[in-house]
Design a protein around this motif. Structure first.
Motif, short mmCIF file in Angstrom:
data_model
loop_
_atom_site.label_atom_id
_atom_site.label_comp_id
_atom_site.label_asym_id
_atom_site.label_seq_id
_atom_site.Cartn_x
_atom_site.Cartn_y
_atom_site.Cartn_z
N THR A 203 -45.21 -10.83 -25.83
CA THR A 203 -46.54 -11.25 -26.80
C THR A 203 -46.60 -12.69 -27.25
O THR A 203 -48.05 -13.07 -27.51
CB THR A 203 -46.76 -10.15 -28.03
OG1 THR A 203 -45.86 -10.42 -28.80
CG2 THR A 203 -46.85 -8.83 -27.58
N GLN A 204 -45.82 -13.29 -27.31
CA GLN A 204 -45.54 -14.73 -27.95
C GLN A 204 -45.39 -15.64 -27.04
O GLN A 204 -45.46 -16.86 -27.20
CB GLN A 204 -44.72 -15.13 -29.08
CG GLN A 204 -45.23 -14.08 -30.36
CD GLN A 204 -44.17 -14.75 -31.46
OE1 GLN A 204 -42.92 -14.47 -31.21
NE2 GLN A 204 -44.89 -15.14 -32.62
N SER B 55 -52.39 -11.21 -23.26
CA SER B 55 -53.03 -12.22 -24.15
C SER B 55 -53.82 -11.64 -25.26
O SER B 55 -54.14 -12.56 -26.19
CB SER B 55 -53.85 -12.98 -23.22
OG SER B 55 -54.78 -12.39 -22.46
N THR B 56 -54.22 -10.58 -25.37
CA THR B 56 -54.66 -9.87 -26.38
C THR B 56 -54.16 -8.38 -26.33
O THR B 56 -53.35 -7.94 -25.81
CB THR B 56 -56.35 -9.58 -25.94
OG1 THR B 56 -56.48 -8.60 -24.92
CG2 THR B 56 -57.03 -10.75 -25.39
N SER B 57 -54.67 -7.89 -27.71
CA SER B 57 -53.89 -6.33 -27.87
C SER B 57 -54.56 -5.36 -26.72
O SER B 57 -53.89 -4.47 -26.41
CB SER B 57 -54.35 -6.05 -29.37
OG SER B 57 -55.68 -5.91 -29.54
N GLN C 4 -52.43 -5.87 -23.93
CA GLN C 4 -51.11 -5.22 -24.05
C GLN C 4 -51.50 -3.88 -23.63
O GLN C 4 -50.49 -3.14 -23.00
CB GLN C 4 -50.72 -5.30 -25.42
CG GLN C 4 -49.35 -4.91 -25.74
CD GLN C 4 -48.89 -5.36 -27.12
OE1 GLN C 4 -49.31 -6.44 -27.52
NE2 GLN C 4 -48.16 -4.48 -27.88
N THR D 218 -47.87 -9.27 -33.05
CA THR D 218 -48.56 -10.47 -32.86
C THR D 218 -49.71 -10.38 -32.33
O THR D 218 -50.56 -11.06 -32.98
CB THR D 218 -47.56 -11.43 -31.66
OG1 THR D 218 -46.34 -11.40 -32.32
CG2 THR D 218 -48.23 -12.62 -31.67
N LEU D 219 -50.19 -9.84 -31.26
CA LEU D 219 -51.72 -9.65 -30.80
C LEU D 219 -52.39 -9.07 -31.67
O LEU D 219 -53.69 -9.29 -31.70
CB LEU D 219 -51.50 -9.14 -29.49
CG LEU D 219 -50.79 -9.98 -28.32
CD1 LEU D 219 -50.68 -9.18 -27.11
CD2 LEU D 219 -51.45 -11.26 -28.17
N ASP E 186 -55.94 -10.63 -33.06
CA ASP E 186 -57.17 -10.12 -32.68
C ASP E 186 -57.80 -9.67 -33.94
O ASP E 186 -58.99 -9.46 -33.94
CB ASP E 186 -56.87 -8.89 -31.85
CG ASP E 186 -56.39 -9.29 -30.32
OD1 ASP E 186 -56.65 -10.48 -30.07
OD2 ASP E 186 -56.28 -8.47 -29.34
#
Length: 170
Positions: free
Chosen positions: A13-14, A53-55, A58, A84-85, A89
């Motif tokens: 995610t990072q 790049s976004t939840s 994911q 993280t995401l 978001d």
């Protein structure tokens, strides 16, 4: 070799693992594979890597992975920094909405683990707790109770003066 005999999925995610996988390819994975008489290319082929790049992205990746896991044997799913995401978001939004989306994603991870017989390893971070006083822990788990309820085993690593690292079962 007497291992899990399956693939590994790594959700980054990072976006910090990809440069590391190049390093791992030459510096770590190849020598480890060769040490055990394994084909380094085959070992690398058993690692699936994704960078959401976004939840929402994911969640979609996890749904796609669930479908792949029904076709091929996976033994490990790593989500490197699980929160993280959601933090990105839902900045400035209602905490309840973020927690609901996070809980939904964690439920999906639990379902994947159970249906595909795969171990799920999530990394998380701790944050400074401004309410933490001298007698209480000055750190708090990002995602708090929502993440804590989803985990079967929690480990906390931290630096200790004079030692490399400290491992604490939580």
């Amino acid at each position: 070799m007497r291992g899990g005999n399956g693939k590994v999925a790594y959700i980054d995610t990072q976006q910090t693992f990809y440069p590391m996988i190049i390093c791992l390819h030459s510096d770590r994975i190849v020598p480890i594979a060769e040490r055990f008489g394994m084909d380094p290319g085959a070992v690398l082929d058993n690692i699936i890597y994704a960078r959401p790049s976004t939840s929402e992205h994911q969640d979609n990746l996890l749904l796609g992975l669930a479908a792949k896991m029904s076709e091929k044997p996976f033994k490990l799913l790593i989500v490197d920094l699980v929160i993280t995401l959601f933090q990105v978001d839902f900045t400035g939004r209602e905490l309840a909405e973020c927690q609901q989306k996070l809980a939904k994603m964690l439920s999906l991870l639990i379902k994947i683990a159970e249906e595909s017989n795969v171990a799920v390893f999530m990394t998380n971070q701790v944050l400074a707790d401004p309410r933490g006083g001298v007698s209480s822990d000055p750190m708090k788990l990002a995602g708090r109770h929502v993440l804590a309820r989803a985990a079967t085993i929690r480990l906390m690593f931290g630096k200790v003066r004079g030692k490399q690292a400290c491992l604490q079962g939580v």
